[in-house]
Write a protein that holds these residues in place. Structure first.
Motif: not given
Length: 565
Positions: A345-360, A307-316, A377-380
């Protein structure tokens, strides 16, 4: 390493600090860089300080990736550098506007007394706060000088005005003054009282009007003096400092103050590493960082939870250049039977999907078995670096990874301490086949690879044409299995670094038939066995094959693939 003539001369010049007043004023700007490098190499902090205080260029870069065998700059030299930057703010000879310190930190307690990431971060924050305090003191001194100058001009005008009035009036008769002193004194007091009161009122009004105009001209909008000082300091950022920051519970408050400080030095962050701090504290730091400069964040030993990571991902996701996310021991355990985990976990997946430039993406000991598909699978965009050590990967996870959209672009893959067996081996072989043209660094340490399993895997490993480093430490291999590994390695032309396990024959008796990586790490080596014999046999294979460019080591603690070049 062969030094150039300029480097040799620069070392000789900075070696004698007593002669620096004689040559510093005549040194051309293009020689400052080799002189500074020589001062760092020779550990001459006084020379470092004098050169940086007069730095003639707009940008100064110190740090960056070090070559193999190259040590980090000395602690005293770094401290001298930071002090010189503050002194250079008031030195007209200094043209510095951008200070690049990314990658400057070394390992605490390393050779040459380098400054570690935490110490460097604290020193940078102290430098920023000191620079602001110095700017405030200088501004107050300048304001005091202006007020004194204004007061002196006012006094001079008053004296001139009084002298002019005295000359225009009638001079007193000395004889009359002596005979009728009391009468003249009373008339003079009365006259001075009338004239002095009028002039006093005019003088006060005039001074009030001038002071009001002066304040209005300075503030521009009639603001207070304190607000004016804040605006002046904020608008006059003289040097932008870019660095990698390391923040934990002890330094969090100091970093927060430095990032929120307005002054001549502006602290910016390229890579942020945080340890043992809460989700709310991490949010506060991210809110204070400039959104354009952050490239990566590394969170360690912080109890985030899913839950904490899912909270941080939108800010990232608000950092457009963020390309690296590393989470180590952050208490993400999906195996626990807790309510709301599926939604988190669903929120975590949605948050990762917003990291458009993630390479690592690095996930260490997060205990999310069977959930790799949900995360990746959620990473763009496809990843280039994927690190999944101690992740308890299931056969389903490895099967997904072998056919995911990331596999064909992977340059670095870390699967250490994930148990491999006959069931998962086909997935690993398919993964290596798909990544054979892109993979450069592979780690399968502590995966339980026996002679039989490794023999089945060697053809797939040999097909990775671009592989530069291979780590297989803490696997239960015999001497025969190890020799087969090295014979395969010498046939890989791109391979430069092989981390091999100690063979089972080198350990003291008592090991189980299939020891775990923890047992191999803790079990003592047999002193009676000629351990150097293993190294000599392996080196003989290198010599016979003519591979002098391949480095073999079993030193797990000092293995670093990043220093290979």
């Amino acid at each position: 390493m062969v030094l150039s003539l300029v480097s040799l001369c620069a070392r000789e010049v900075v070696s004698d600090h007593s002669s620096s007043p004689g040559w510093l004023r005549w040194v051309p700007g293009e020689l400052y860089r080799p002189l500074l490098e020589a001062a760092f190499t020779s550990r001459r902090p006084l020379a470092v300080g004098e050169l940086v205080q007069r730095w003639p260029e707009r940008t100064l870069r110190v740090g960056g990736r070090r070559k193999r065998g190259q040590t980090a700059p000395n602690r005293l030299c770094i401290q001298a550098l930071l002090l010189a930057v503050v002194r250079g703010l008031s030195d007209q000879r200094c043209a510095l506007q951008v200070l690049e310190l990314c990658g400057l930190q070394g390992d605490e307690g390393g050779m040459g007394d380098p400054m570690g990431g935490w110490s460097l971060t604290v020193a940078l924050c102290t430098m920023v706060v000191q620079a602001r305090a110095g700017a405030q003191r200088a501004q107050r001194r300048e304001g005091e000088r202006e007020r004194k100058r204004f007061s002196a001009l006012e006094r001079e005008r008053d004296v001139k005005r009084e002298r002019g009035q005295w000359k225009r009036g009638k001079e007193p008769n000395l004889d009359e003054a002596s005979t009728d002193n009391k009468e003249l004194e009373s008339e003079r007091v009365g006259l001075c009282g009338i004239v002095g009161e009028e002039e006093l009122i005019k003088g006060v009004r005039r001074r009030m009007e001038i002071e009001r105009k002066r304040e209005s001209a300075v503030t521009g909008s009639g603001g207070s003096r304190k607000e004016t000082e804040e605006k002046d300091i904020h608008n006059e950022v003289l040097v932008h400092v870019r660095a990698d920051l390391f923040v934990n519970a002890r330094s969090w408050e100091r970093v927060r103050v430095a990032l929120s400080t307005l002054g001549p030095l502006k602290l910016q962050c390229r890579y942020l590493r945080v340890e043992e701090i809460s989700v709310s504290s991490i949010r506060t730091l991210l809110d204070l960082l400039p959104h354009q400069g952050l490239l990566g964040i590394d969170v360690r030993y912080s109890s985030l939870g899913v839950a904490g990571l899912a909270e941080l991902l939108p800010l990232l996701s608000t950092f457009p250049a963020l390309s690296s996310l590393r989470l180590h021991y952050c208490n993400l355990d999906f195996r626990r039977d807790q309510s709301g985990q599926e939604e988190a976990l669903r929120d975590l997946s949605l948050g990762l999907a917003k990291l458009k430039e993630l390479r690592r993406l690095s996930l260490t000991a997060l205990r999310l078995p069977g959930q790799l598909r949900v995360l990746l699978s959620s990473l763009p965009q496809p990843l280039e670096i994927l690190e999944l050590p101690y992740l308890s990967l299931s056969p389903a996870d490895l099967a997904y990874l072998s056919c995911s959209h990331h596999v064909s672009t992977l340059q670095q893959l870390e699967l250490s301490e994930n148990r491999l067996d006959e069931i998962t081996l086909p997935s690993i072989r398919r993964l290596l086949s798909q990544a054979s043209s892109s993979l450069q660094h592979l780690s399968l340490s502590g995966c339980g690879l026996t002679d039989g399993l490794l023999g089945l895997l060697l053809p797939s490993l040999g097909g990775c044409s671009g592989l530069k480093s291979l780590a297989l430490a803490l696997n239960p291999l015999s001497m025969a299995g190890l020799m087969n590994l090295v014979r395969m390695a010498v046939r890989m032309p791109s391979l430069r670094h092989l981390l091999y396990p100690n063979p089972l024959e080198d350990y003291q008796p008592g090991l189980p038939d299939l020891p775990s990586s923890a047992q191999l790490l803790d079990w003592p080596l047999d002193e009676a066995t000629e351990i150097n014999m293993t190294s000599s046999q392996l080196n003989r294979v290198l010599i016979d094959s003519g591979r002098s460019d391949l480095f073999l080591t079993c030193d797990l603690l000092n293995y670093d693939k990043d220093l290979m070049d």
